[in-house]
Design a protein around this motif. Structure first.
Motif, mmCIF file in Angstrom:
data_model
loop_
_atom_site.group_PDB
_atom_site.id
_atom_site.type_symbol
_atom_site.label_atom_id
_atom_site.label_comp_id
_atom_site.label_asym_id
_atom_site.label_seq_id
_atom_site.Cartn_x
_atom_site.Cartn_y
_atom_site.Cartn_z
ATOM 1 N N GLY A 41 0.827 -1.195 0.000
ATOM 2 C CA GLY A 41 0.000 0.000 0.000
ATOM 3 C C GLY A 41 0.859 1.242 0.000
ATOM 4 O O GLY A 41 1.974 1.231 0.524
ATOM 5 N N SER A 45 -1.883 4.791 3.379
ATOM 6 C CA SER A 45 -3.008 3.927 2.994
ATOM 7 C C SER A 45 -3.645 3.210 4.181
ATOM 8 O O SER A 45 -4.705 2.603 4.044
ATOM 9 C CB SER A 45 -2.552 2.890 1.962
ATOM 10 O OG SER A 45 -1.558 2.039 2.513
ATOM 11 N N LYS A 47 -1.652 1.048 6.279
ATOM 12 C CA LYS A 47 -0.907 -0.186 6.575
ATOM 13 C C LYS A 47 -0.499 -0.253 8.047
ATOM 14 O O LYS A 47 -0.634 -1.289 8.687
ATOM 15 C CB LYS A 47 0.342 -0.290 5.694
ATOM 16 C CG LYS A 47 0.106 -0.306 4.205
ATOM 17 C CD LYS A 47 1.355 -0.670 3.425
ATOM 18 C CE LYS A 47 2.560 0.223 3.705
ATOM 19 N NZ LYS A 47 2.351 1.627 3.299
ATOM 20 N N HIS A 203 6.001 -1.505 1.055
ATOM 21 C CA HIS A 203 5.607 -0.738 -0.125
ATOM 22 C C HIS A 203 6.404 -1.172 -1.345
ATOM 23 O O HIS A 203 6.166 -0.698 -2.446
ATOM 24 C CB HIS A 203 5.825 0.764 0.119
ATOM 25 C CG HIS A 203 7.273 1.136 0.259
ATOM 26 N ND1 HIS A 203 7.950 0.996 1.445
ATOM 27 C CD2 HIS A 203 8.169 1.597 -0.639
ATOM 28 C CE1 HIS A 203 9.204 1.375 1.273
ATOM 29 N NE2 HIS A 203 9.371 1.730 0.023
ATOM 30 N N THR A 216 -3.370 -5.848 -1.417
ATOM 31 C CA THR A 216 -3.098 -4.410 -1.504
ATOM 32 C C THR A 216 -4.148 -3.634 -0.714
ATOM 33 O O THR A 216 -5.352 -3.887 -0.854
ATOM 34 C CB THR A 216 -3.110 -3.946 -2.973
ATOM 35 O OG1 THR A 216 -2.117 -4.678 -3.701
ATOM 36 C CG2 THR A 216 -2.788 -2.464 -3.071
ATOM 37 N N LYS A 218 -5.956 -0.255 -0.253
ATOM 38 C CA LYS A 218 -6.236 0.964 -1.002
ATOM 39 C C LYS A 218 -7.588 1.492 -0.615
ATOM 40 O O LYS A 218 -8.587 0.756 -0.569
ATOM 41 C CB LYS A 218 -6.216 0.658 -2.517
ATOM 42 C CG LYS A 218 -6.341 1.894 -3.396
ATOM 43 C CD LYS A 218 -6.202 1.516 -4.872
ATOM 44 C CE LYS A 218 -6.290 2.742 -5.755
ATOM 45 N NZ LYS A 218 -6.178 2.372 -7.190
ATOM 46 N N ASN A 219 -7.624 2.791 -0.275
ATOM 47 C CA ASN A 219 -8.874 3.444 0.148
ATOM 48 C C ASN A 219 -9.534 2.703 1.314
ATOM 49 O O ASN A 219 -10.765 2.608 1.394
ATOM 50 C CB ASN A 219 -9.848 3.552 -1.024
ATOM 51 C CG ASN A 219 -9.311 4.409 -2.150
ATOM 52 O OD1 ASN A 219 -8.648 5.409 -1.917
ATOM 53 N ND2 ASN A 219 -9.600 4.013 -3.392
#
Length: 223
Positions: A41, A45, A47, A203, A216, A218-219
């Motif tokens: 990420g 993000s 993580k 990353h 992953t 994301k958002n």
């Protein structure tokens, strides 16, 4: 066998007086024993927040988290005990204590509950050092160790309690490419040799490729 299960995990933080930042928006993750999962990420993000929840360092706002057959999100759960007995942590900066030798640093989690380590525990620490190829530095102090050796001591310390899951937070973030690759290869070797379940946040694509599975973030959602 499922060792870890997250269901609909949500986490938000107050961002200013009237603004809420939704970091995790409903995380679902199931990890089987012996799996090696890389969580990728971009910066920001979520993580680190996810890893903190996995490590019981933060409480989710919503959702359930089961680890090794136990719900670890309840208010009555002894999270210190869970962290010490069920979870191993590998951090970027190793966090070795300078006043202790490499072997003593590895044994520190045991000394949280005992006045001294047993012979069997010391033997296991030495076995871990052999597996990670650092048995020759057992009596050295952190300031005499290379970056790669310090990383391996930190990995041994994370494994000394035979945790249900090993959490690695950007474990190669402060290493050069050669040592970074060595540490990732070491984690893969430990995953294979000891059947240790590993969740690694990174990353870097080249580091994630050593894992058996890549997800992953994301958002606020795992993809």
């Amino acid at each position: 066998m499922t060792i870890l299960n997250l269901s609909n995990i949500k986490k938000h933080f107050q961002d200013g007086k009237n603004r809420v930042n939704q970091v995790l928006r409903g995380i679902d993750l199931q990890v089987d024993k012996g799996d090696f999962v890389a969580v990728k990420g971009a910066s920001g993000s979520g993580k680190t927040t996810l890893l903190s929840i996995l490590g019981t360092l933060q409480q989710p706002d919503e959702g359930s988290y089961w680890l090794d057959g136990n719900d670890v999100t309840g208010a009555d759960v002894d999270k210190f005990k869970i962290r010490n007995e069920k979870i191993g942590f590998v951090f970027q900066n190793h966090r070795l204590l300078p006043q202790y030798s490499a072997l003593e640093n590895i044994l520190l989690p045991i000394l949280a509950f005992q006045s001294e380590a047993t012979k069997e525990q010391v033997d296991y620490a030495r076995e871990l050092m052999q597996i990670t190829h650092i048995d020759h530095v057992a009596n050295q102090y952190p300031h005499t160790l290379s970056g790669g050796e310090s990383s391996r001591v930190a990995v041994c310390r994370a494994l000394i309690m035979k945790p249900a899951v090993l959490l690695a937070d950007e474990p190669t973030g402060q290493l050069d490419m050669e040592n970074a690759q060595n540490v990732i290869s070491l984690l893969a070797e430990i995953n294979q040799t000891l059947n240790t379940t590993i969740i690694m946040v990174t990353h870097a694509d080249e580091m994630a490729r050593e894992a058996k599975r890549i997800v992953t973030l994301k958002n606020g959602i795992l993809q």
